[in-house]
Scaffold this motif. Structure first.
Motif, PDB file in Angstrom:
ATOM      1  N   HIS A 170      -1.048  -8.643  -2.411  1.00 56.73           N
ATOM      2  CA  HIS A 170      -0.807  -8.503  -3.855  1.00 56.73           C
ATOM      3  C   HIS A 170      -1.906  -8.399  -4.612  1.00 56.73           C
ATOM      4  O   HIS A 170      -2.677  -8.153  -5.114  1.00 56.73           O
ATOM      5  CB  HIS A 170      -0.612  -9.893  -4.571  1.00 56.73           C
ATOM      6  N   LEU A 171      -1.014  -7.526  -6.144  1.00 53.18           N
ATOM      7  CA  LEU A 171      -1.824  -6.871  -6.800  1.00 53.18           C
ATOM      8  C   LEU A 171      -2.798  -7.124  -7.454  1.00 53.18           C
ATOM      9  O   LEU A 171      -4.151  -7.423  -7.833  1.00 53.18           O
ATOM     10  CB  LEU A 171      -1.010  -6.520  -8.557  1.00 53.18           C
TER      11      LEU A 171
ATOM     12  N   ARG B 104      -6.019  -8.585  -4.832  1.00 56.37           N
ATOM     13  CA  ARG B 104      -6.960  -7.461  -4.213  1.00 56.37           C
ATOM     14  C   ARG B 104      -7.689  -6.242  -5.300  1.00 56.37           C
ATOM     15  O   ARG B 104      -9.047  -5.971  -5.134  1.00 56.37           O
ATOM     16  CB  ARG B 104      -5.355  -6.275  -3.877  1.00 56.37           C
TER      17      ARG B 104
ATOM     18  N   ARG C 122       5.911  -6.654 -14.173  1.00 52.45           N
ATOM     19  CA  ARG C 122       5.640  -8.153 -14.087  1.00 52.45           C
ATOM     20  C   ARG C 122       5.732  -8.941 -14.562  1.00 52.45           C
ATOM     21  O   ARG C 122       5.635  -8.777 -15.698  1.00 52.45           O
ATOM     22  CB  ARG C 122       5.676  -8.304 -12.929  1.00 52.45           C
TER      23      ARG C 122
ATOM     24  N   ARG D 180       4.406   2.562  -4.660  1.00 56.64           N
ATOM     25  CA  ARG D 180       4.549   2.319  -3.316  1.00 56.64           C
ATOM     26  C   ARG D 180       6.159   2.140  -3.499  1.00 56.64           C
ATOM     27  O   ARG D 180       6.976   1.023  -3.906  1.00 56.64           O
ATOM     28  CB  ARG D 180       4.049   0.663  -3.470  1.00 56.64           C
TER      29      ARG D 180
ATOM     30  N   ASP E  92       9.058  -0.546  -4.946  1.00 57.80           N
ATOM     31  CA  ASP E  92       8.569  -1.032  -6.651  1.00 57.80           C
ATOM     32  C   ASP E  92       9.956  -1.241  -7.822  1.00 57.80           C
ATOM     33  O   ASP E  92       9.449   0.414  -7.699  1.00 57.80           O
ATOM     34  CB  ASP E  92       7.611  -1.002  -6.598  1.00 57.80           C
TER      35      ASP E  92
HETATM   36  N1  UFG Z   1      -0.130  -2.720  -7.289  1.00 61.63           N
HETATM   37  C1  UFG Z   1      -0.598  -2.386  -6.907  1.00 61.63           C
HETATM   38  N2  UFG Z   1      -1.858  -1.990  -6.650  1.00 61.63           N
HETATM   39  C2  UFG Z   1      -1.715  -2.628  -5.786  1.00 61.63           C
HETATM   40  C3  UFG Z   1      -1.422  -3.789  -5.322  1.00 61.63           C
HETATM   41  C4  UFG Z   1      -0.230  -4.056  -6.390  1.00 61.63           C
HETATM   42  O1  UFG Z   1      -0.762  -1.907  -8.116  1.00 61.63           O
HETATM   43  O2  UFG Z   1      -3.385  -2.942  -4.821  1.00 61.63           O
HETATM   44  C5  UFG Z   1       0.879  -3.073  -7.858  1.00 61.63           C
HETATM   45  C6  UFG Z   1       2.097  -2.962  -7.208  1.00 61.63           C
HETATM   46  O3  UFG Z   1       3.361  -1.290  -6.617  1.00 61.63           O
HETATM   47  C7  UFG Z   1       3.776  -3.110  -8.209  1.00 61.63           C
HETATM   48  C8  UFG Z   1       2.804  -4.792  -8.996  1.00 61.63           C
HETATM   49  O4  UFG Z   1       1.060  -4.343  -8.782  1.00 61.63           O
HETATM   50  O5  UFG Z   1       4.031  -2.948  -9.519  1.00 61.63           O
HETATM   51  C9  UFG Z   1       2.959  -5.933  -8.033  1.00 61.63           C
HETATM   52  O6  UFG Z   1       2.638  -6.106  -7.103  1.00 61.63           O
HETATM   53  P1  UFG Z   1       2.368  -7.096  -5.830  1.00 61.63           P
HETATM   54  O7  UFG Z   1       2.731  -6.679  -5.249  1.00 61.63           O
HETATM   55  O8  UFG Z   1       1.451  -8.358  -6.451  1.00 61.63           O
HETATM   56  O9  UFG Z   1       4.064  -7.910  -6.799  1.00 61.63           O
HETATM   57  P2  UFG Z   1       5.486  -7.157  -6.007  1.00 61.63           P
HETATM   58  O10 UFG Z   1       6.268  -7.462  -7.167  1.00 61.63           O
HETATM   59  O11 UFG Z   1       5.821  -6.413  -5.690  1.00 61.63           O
HETATM   60  O12 UFG Z   1       5.901  -8.882  -5.004  1.00 61.63           O
HETATM   61  C10 UFG Z   1       6.904 -10.114  -5.851  1.00 61.63           C
HETATM   62  C11 UFG Z   1       5.841 -11.480  -4.713  1.00 61.63           C
HETATM   63  C12 UFG Z   1       7.073 -10.806  -3.911  1.00 61.63           C
HETATM   64  C13 UFG Z   1       8.827 -10.722  -4.563  1.00 61.63           C
HETATM   65  C14 UFG Z   1       8.592 -10.296  -5.140  1.00 61.63           C
HETATM   66  C15 UFG Z   1      10.308 -10.277  -6.150  1.00 61.63           C
HETATM   67  O13 UFG Z   1       4.884 -11.331  -4.391  1.00 61.63           O
HETATM   68  O14 UFG Z   1       7.266 -12.029  -2.658  1.00 61.63           O
HETATM   69  O15 UFG Z   1       8.150  -9.535  -6.286  1.00 61.63           O
HETATM   70  O16 UFG Z   1      10.435  -8.581  -6.603  1.00 61.63           O
HETATM   71  F1  UFG Z   1       9.837  -9.910  -3.583  1.00 61.63           F
END
Ligand code: UFG
Length: 325
Positions: A186-187, A190, A218, A278, A281
């Motif tokens: 997670h963003l 991390r 988001r 990624r 996304d």
């Molecule tokens: N991101 C980065 N760098 C990182 C990690 C993430 O740029 O090191 C970006 C991702 O590409 C994304 C944003 O930050 O654009 C958020 O990413 P997360 O992984 O924090 O969260 P997600 O939106 O991918 O996922 C969340 C929940 C999931 C759920 C999803 C619904 O964590 O459980 O929303 O779409 F399924």
């Protein structure tokens, strides 16, 4: 109320269990500690270490019925679900069915379920309402949608009240509990960990999305606000049947905005590199949260990104290696 919390050693589950206990509920927890942390289990609750697949354990736990079950226990990594789909189907759906049987046999009148915005997949329109098409794009989202369907059918057939809470991006920390996943994808954790440990491990995944600054948008929602929504849902859920509610703020923030706020909150310079997108996304995921506001009287209180990042930063500073510290 007497409440069973499955997955009560996890990030959102333990925070919710602590809030319910603080509100005077009698809380029992089941968690197999496969991804949860023993140290996250709140004092003043009864803890059963074990899996939802253990029918004997469930029969023993349900020997005295509950007023409500709040069900978090599930695997929740999107990427892992793509690589190991059957692990997700077996654990998430299998465990939920075993649990729902006990509820349907008289084990509880209320069932609140930890669902996700991943049930929507790539939305046609943003903000996303609960009426939007349900087209999950990964096994994680598909298993959550299957669990919603199972609970809706069981609730209708046997007359309990079922509420699915579809979280957008859970984040932040509350009191002694914070985000500690392995691996961490997670963003916010991390980013904060890379700032804290002064490691150049963080990168922005893609800056060529069709958004104002090119990075993904988001809807970040504080874990304390999520916990409060569960408490309100328990109080509200009295009529038999199924209801789904989005939990988000209704406001989106880009990755670059989060990075800039993290720099302000931590007082450090942050200038991460950009890596390719990624896979999987979507550009923009933002909740329409009117239904949760109207039905539950819920209102996010700590989810402005400054407060949310300050709470997360305080927890990470106290726990640089997560619950190991
Ligand atoms: N991101 C980065 N760098 C990182 C990690 C993430 O740029 O090191 C970006 C991702 O590409 C994304 C944003 O930050 O654009 C958020 O990413 P997360 O992984 O924090 O969260 P997600 O939106 O991918 O996922 C969340 C929940 C999931 C759920 C999803 C619904 O964590 O459980 O929303 O779409 F399924």
């Amino acid at each position: 109320m007497r409440v069973l919390v499955t997955g009560g050693a996890g990030y959102i589950g333990s925070t919710t269990a602590a809030v319910l206990r603080d509100q005077g509920h009698e809380v029992e927890i089941i968690d197999d500690l496969s991804t949860g942390h023993r140290r996250a289990v709140p004092d003043g609750t009864t803890f059963h270490e074990g899996s939802l697949h253990d029918r004997q354990l469930l029969d023993a736990v349900f020997a005295r019925p509950f007023d409500a079950v709040v069900h978090f226990a599930a695997h929740s990594l999107v990427g892992e679900s793509v690589d190991r789909p059957l692990k997700y189907w077996r654990n998430n759906v299998g465990g939920t069915l075993t649990l729902l049987e006990r509820v349907a046999w008289g084990g509880a009148k209320r069932f609140v379920f930890s669902s996700t915005a991943a049930v929507y997949g790539e939305p046609d329109e943003v903000p996303i309402t609960e009426e939007a098409a349900l087209r999950p794009v990964n096994p994680y989202g598909k298993t959550k949608l299957a669990m919603e369907s199972a609970m809706a059918d069981a609730a209708t057939a046997t007359g309990f009240a079922a509420v699915a809470l579809r979280y957008f991006n859970a984040a932040g920390a509350w009191k002694r509990r914070g985000e500690d996943h392995e691996p961490e994808t997670h963003l916010i954790p991390r980013l904060l960990r890379s700032i804290l440990l002064r490691e150049e491990t963080f990168a922005v995944f893609g800056d060529d999305y069709p958004t104002p600054d090119g990075t993904c948008i988001r809807d970040y929602i504080h874990v304390r606000d999520l916990a409060e929504a569960h408490a309100l849902a328990l109080a509200w859920a009295s009529e038999p049947g199924f209801t789904a509610l989005n939990l988000g703020t209704g406001t989106g923030h880009s990755v670059r905005e989060i990075v800039a706020t993290a720099a302000e909150v931590t007082g450090r310079d942050v200038d991460p590199p950009v890596q390719p997108r990624r896979p999987g996304d979507p550009a923009r995921l933002v909740a329409a949260n009117d239904r949760a506001r109207e039905l539950l009287g819920w209102q996010p209180e700590r989810s402005d990104v400054g407060t949310l990042l300050a709470d997360a930063w305080a927890w990470h500073r106290d726990h640089p290696r997560g619950y190991a510290d």
